[in-house]
Design a protein around this motif. Sequence first.
Motif, mmCIF file in Angstrom:
data_model
loop_
_atom_site.group_PDB
_atom_site.id
_atom_site.type_symbol
_atom_site.label_atom_id
_atom_site.label_comp_id
_atom_site.label_asym_id
_atom_site.label_seq_id
_atom_site.Cartn_x
_atom_site.Cartn_y
_atom_site.Cartn_z
ATOM 1 N N LEU A 1 -36.492 -37.020 -44.963
ATOM 2 C CA LEU A 1 -35.891 -35.900 -44.238
ATOM 3 C C LEU A 1 -34.799 -36.343 -43.271
ATOM 4 O O LEU A 1 -34.147 -35.517 -42.637
ATOM 5 C CB LEU A 1 -36.971 -35.138 -43.459
ATOM 6 N N GLY A 2 -34.661 -37.660 -43.138
ATOM 7 C CA GLY A 2 -33.638 -38.144 -42.220
ATOM 8 C C GLY A 2 -33.987 -37.892 -40.770
ATOM 9 O O GLY A 2 -33.121 -37.598 -39.949
ATOM 10 N N ILE A 3 -35.249 -37.965 -40.469
ATOM 11 C CA ILE A 3 -35.697 -37.798 -39.084
ATOM 12 C C ILE A 3 -36.472 -39.043 -38.692
ATOM 13 O O ILE A 3 -36.755 -39.897 -39.524
ATOM 14 C CB ILE A 3 -36.592 -36.547 -38.924
ATOM 15 N N SER A 4 -36.829 -39.126 -37.421
ATOM 16 C CA SER A 4 -37.598 -40.288 -37.004
ATOM 17 C C SER A 4 -39.077 -40.063 -37.327
ATOM 18 O O SER A 4 -39.517 -38.938 -37.566
ATOM 19 C CB SER A 4 -37.422 -40.529 -35.512
ATOM 20 N N GLU A 5 -39.813 -41.154 -37.313
ATOM 21 C CA GLU A 5 -41.242 -41.074 -37.606
ATOM 22 C C GLU A 5 -41.943 -40.232 -36.536
ATOM 23 O O GLU A 5 -42.859 -39.454 -36.840
ATOM 24 C CB GLU A 5 -41.810 -42.496 -37.640
ATOM 25 N N GLY A 6 -41.498 -40.408 -35.294
ATOM 26 C CA GLY A 6 -42.102 -39.645 -34.203
ATOM 27 C C GLY A 6 -41.869 -38.153 -34.364
ATOM 28 O O GLY A 6 -42.756 -37.332 -34.111
ATOM 29 N N THR A 7 -40.665 -37.823 -34.812
ATOM 30 C CA THR A 7 -40.371 -36.405 -35.038
ATOM 31 C C THR A 7 -41.275 -35.835 -36.116
ATOM 32 O O THR A 7 -41.774 -34.712 -36.017
ATOM 33 C CB THR A 7 -38.898 -36.233 -35.449
ATOM 34 N N SER A 8 -41.468 -36.625 -37.146
ATOM 35 C CA SER A 8 -42.350 -36.176 -38.220
ATOM 36 C C SER A 8 -43.753 -35.895 -37.692
ATOM 37 O O SER A 8 -44.358 -34.865 -38.014
ATOM 38 C CB SER A 8 -42.392 -37.248 -39.311
ATOM 39 N N LYS A 9 -44.251 -36.801 -36.862
ATOM 40 C CA LYS A 9 -45.606 -36.626 -36.311
ATOM 41 C C LYS A 9 -45.688 -35.383 -35.421
ATOM 42 O O LYS A 9 -46.635 -34.602 -35.504
ATOM 43 C CB LYS A 9 -46.012 -37.865 -35.516
ATOM 44 N N SER A 10 -44.682 -35.245 -34.584
ATOM 45 C CA SER A 10 -44.732 -34.120 -33.659
ATOM 46 C C SER A 10 -44.591 -32.805 -34.416
ATOM 47 O O SER A 10 -45.233 -31.804 -34.073
ATOM 48 C CB SER A 10 -43.650 -34.253 -32.593
ATOM 49 N N GLN A 11 -43.771 -32.795 -35.443
ATOM 50 C CA GLN A 11 -43.608 -31.555 -36.213
ATOM 51 C C GLN A 11 -44.900 -31.212 -36.937
ATOM 52 O O GLN A 11 -45.265 -30.042 -37.052
ATOM 53 C CB GLN A 11 -42.464 -31.704 -37.209
ATOM 54 N N LEU A 12 -45.579 -32.235 -37.403
ATOM 55 C CA LEU A 12 -46.855 -31.979 -38.065
ATOM 56 C C LEU A 12 -47.860 -31.396 -37.067
ATOM 57 O O LEU A 12 -48.570 -30.431 -37.380
ATOM 58 C CB LEU A 12 -47.404 -33.277 -38.666
ATOM 59 N N ALA A 13 -47.870 -31.983 -35.876
ATOM 60 C CA ALA A 13 -48.807 -31.493 -34.863
ATOM 61 C C ALA A 13 -48.514 -30.036 -34.516
ATOM 62 O O ALA A 13 -49.423 -29.203 -34.407
ATOM 63 C CB ALA A 13 -48.717 -32.367 -33.617
ATOM 64 N N ARG A 14 -47.247 -29.737 -34.365
ATOM 65 C CA ARG A 14 -46.894 -28.347 -34.036
ATOM 66 C C ARG A 14 -47.217 -27.410 -35.194
ATOM 67 O O ARG A 14 -47.667 -26.282 -34.977
ATOM 68 C CB ARG A 14 -45.409 -28.265 -33.699
ATOM 69 N N ALA A 15 -46.948 -27.897 -36.392
ATOM 70 C CA ALA A 15 -47.256 -27.061 -37.563
ATOM 71 C C ALA A 15 -48.745 -26.737 -37.596
ATOM 72 O O ALA A 15 -49.140 -25.587 -37.831
ATOM 73 C CB ALA A 15 -46.846 -27.783 -38.839
ATOM 74 N N ARG A 16 -49.560 -27.737 -37.319
ATOM 75 C CA ARG A 16 -51.007 -27.519 -37.313
ATOM 76 C C ARG A 16 -51.402 -26.530 -36.209
ATOM 77 O O ARG A 16 -52.212 -25.629 -36.436
ATOM 78 C CB ARG A 16 -51.727 -28.838 -37.071
ATOM 79 N N ALA A 17 -50.786 -26.732 -35.046
ATOM 80 C CA ALA A 17 -51.129 -25.851 -33.932
ATOM 81 C C ALA A 17 -50.796 -24.406 -34.271
ATOM 82 O O ALA A 17 -51.574 -23.483 -34.006
ATOM 83 C CB ALA A 17 -50.384 -26.299 -32.680
ATOM 84 N N ILE A 18 -49.630 -24.236 -34.858
ATOM 85 C CA ILE A 18 -49.219 -22.871 -35.212
ATOM 86 C C ILE A 18 -50.158 -22.295 -36.267
ATOM 87 O O ILE A 18 -50.580 -21.132 -36.181
ATOM 88 C CB ILE A 18 -47.757 -22.879 -35.709
ATOM 89 N N LEU A 19 -50.491 -23.117 -37.245
ATOM 90 C CA LEU A 19 -51.397 -22.631 -38.286
ATOM 91 C C LEU A 19 -52.755 -22.256 -37.697
ATOM 92 O O LEU A 19 -53.343 -21.233 -38.071
ATOM 93 C CB LEU A 19 -51.572 -23.708 -39.369
ATOM 94 N N GLN A 20 -53.223 -23.088 -36.762
ATOM 95 C CA GLN A 20 -54.515 -22.784 -36.140
ATOM 96 C C GLN A 20 -54.466 -21.461 -35.379
ATOM 97 O O GLN A 20 -55.391 -20.652 -35.439
ATOM 98 C CB GLN A 20 -54.923 -23.917 -35.210
#
Lengths: 612, 183
Positions: free
Chosen positions: B156-175
């Motif tokens: 995706l051309g992003i940093s690893e940290g961005t990927s992690k944080s986006q995943l965390a936010r995605a999970r939070a939103i889904l929850q």
Amino acid sequence: MSIEQNHIDKLFQDAFANFDAKPSSNVWKGIITDAFDQNFRDSFSEFNEEPSPLVWTAIAAEYDFDINVQESFDEFGVNPPPRMWKAISSQMAFDESLNDAFQDYEVNPAPEVWENITSEAVDSRFKSVFSKFETEPREENWEKIRRAVPVNLFLRNSLNQLSKIAAILVVGLFLAFLVNYSGLFSGTNSGSLEIANSNNTIPSDIKSPPVKLEVVQPVHKEINSVAGIEEDVDEIVGTSIIEEDVDEIVSVDIIDNWSTKTSNTNNNTIHANIASYPKDKFVSPITPTIVQQSTIHSSALAVVETSEVKTAIKPSISKVVPQIEKIKVLDKLPSKEDVQLASANNNQLIDVNQLVAYDVNSVKSKHNPANYLLTSLAGAGSDIDAEMVKVKNSLVSRTDSKRALKMLNYRGVYVMVSGQYSNTWVINDDVKSKLSGLVQADYMMDFGGSFGAGLGIQISPRFGLEAQWNYSKLNQRYRELIPEGFYINSETSLTYSSFPVLARVQVTRVKNNRPNPMTSSLVLGMQYRYLRSASIKSEVEFSDPKELFLSQELGVVLGWDYSMHLNPNTFLTIGARAGVGADIHNLSSLSSESNYNAEFGLRMAVNYKISR
Amino acid sequence: MAEVLVYGLTEKEIIAGCIAGRRDSQEMFYKFYSPKMFGICLRYANDYHSAEDILQEGFIKVFNNISKFRGEGSFEGWVKRIFINTAIEYYRKAVNHNGHSELDRASFQHINEVAVENLATQDLLKLIQKLSPGYQTVFNMYVIDGFAHKEIAVKLGISEGTSKSQLARARAILQKMIQGYRR
């Protein structure tokens, strides 16, 4: 009381009126023991005895000591050392502080703890649902896809492969063009014959043969009475003798046109298999004389006389070669020179030094002996033709140019600076995969190069070693195929320090009759490289591109060089190089992981001889 | 013995036909793989029509590049990868057009009151599709398709940290959305 009761009572009274029983002996023992005890009691009831004075002394002393000690310590007080209090107070303070600190101590756990706990359930649910999730798209999707996929897909796929083949052919044709244009191989259909000697002595009386051009055409087939085979017999339809002034004999480079010649006897000429030499191949310091109407090996000829002409028939090789071997070169060929000729049909080397007297009357000593030899070989019959004349090791050594020999036979050390322009390939499927966006990216042709310096040592005129340092740049482009066409989306660029160690073997000497003699050499060796830097231009970000490529590479280098000697000290080298290298720690990565570097380039170097 | 995919033809035969550009092979190939791949497209797209676009683009790329398949590893994996890459490109385009407003679309619709375990596939799909493109892509890649953060970052051309944080936010939103379902 009733009468009955009185009666019963009377009965019991009567029964026990005289009743007695003897008590047990213990009863009596008990009675007398009690009496004994009573006696002792009575005896000691008034018993009184004065204790010994020592007893009182001891008691008083003990009592006084206790009193004294007690009185002594009644007011006893000692201050403890300061550290005692310090320790006590600090301990207390520490305990208090800890107590205070943790009395209301609370820490929230990291968010991800709870997140992990809760997200596990979400993740597993989504994963389980969607890992096998399938659903039918609408029918019209296929129609759209079908229309978009080209019908000539196979041809389009094939173009990819064809383009690579075409690129190789273009490079090959370009090189062939360069070679032909430069004339490096002109006339090599019969091999190359060089004349040079090792001690640089040039017979002064050697002249070139005249150039004879004849127009012949096949007339009929006759039986070669010597070889016993049927062959074309040519008839002279015209003869012209061309004499020209030339400057100097330095070599017979190419003999490329052998033909059977005939002549009639009217002009008293027997032309037996005299080569037609390109006139530019002959130079002479002396103005040539009129052509002599004889050849060196007329004795080897069989003459067939017909009604119209006498035809000289090629003699058999068995007849000619022994005569050649008898040639005594009267032209003062040095006895020790390394002259070698190859006989045509069997590649057998003939050492001219071993040749002894040959038909002296036929040998025109003022002619180039090498010419005679070759002419004789060519006249040896059907087994020999131009294409079969192969001269081993490129060398018959005899030259008129001391200068050229000095250049060509140099032994010693030389230094060089070089530059190379290359087609480079950085094959790294891992990087390619990472760079793939829409679809799998393709490697695309790219160019790089190198420059550097080196040191060489010419161990013998034919063999030398070279060690170099080069700053090399290897580039690789990638492309992705999208429906709209091709486009390039990324490029990698690597810089290496390269250390090739090469053996150089001189294969042939070409144009050594020129003021600037040339040689061609095969170059083969190993190359070590280490990665200096790496960069990737792409939409994808890489934190440390250097880690993705070969940090240390070991490979092989193969090349072909032409060296032109500009002056006795300097020579220019132009050539082609091919090299491939893999991870020094895992050379199998060349094939197993598709991780290697390769380059194919044109190289130019200027070399300076530093030894005398 | 090679596994028969469809109409009595093996995978190898269908691939050979596709390489040769045969329409019938292409159609068989499409019929066999389109349901699976459309499932992927729906996960990565925000709506049905976008999923169809990705599907069409993906199949075109597969047919154009099928000769490059070297036979290493699973062919289905190779096809799936192309579709995911196509979907990623779709994400990139979406980001370029809409910017990085990742939270804009995190609005919660309370459809019904069921627990996450009882949510139907279509409901879960709707939840995923409600995520913004970045969250949706990272969540799909990490949770369902098994990519590592490092790979996601590269893709995706992003940093690893961005990927992690986006995943965390995605999970939070889904929850949160799932909680909304529960209420």
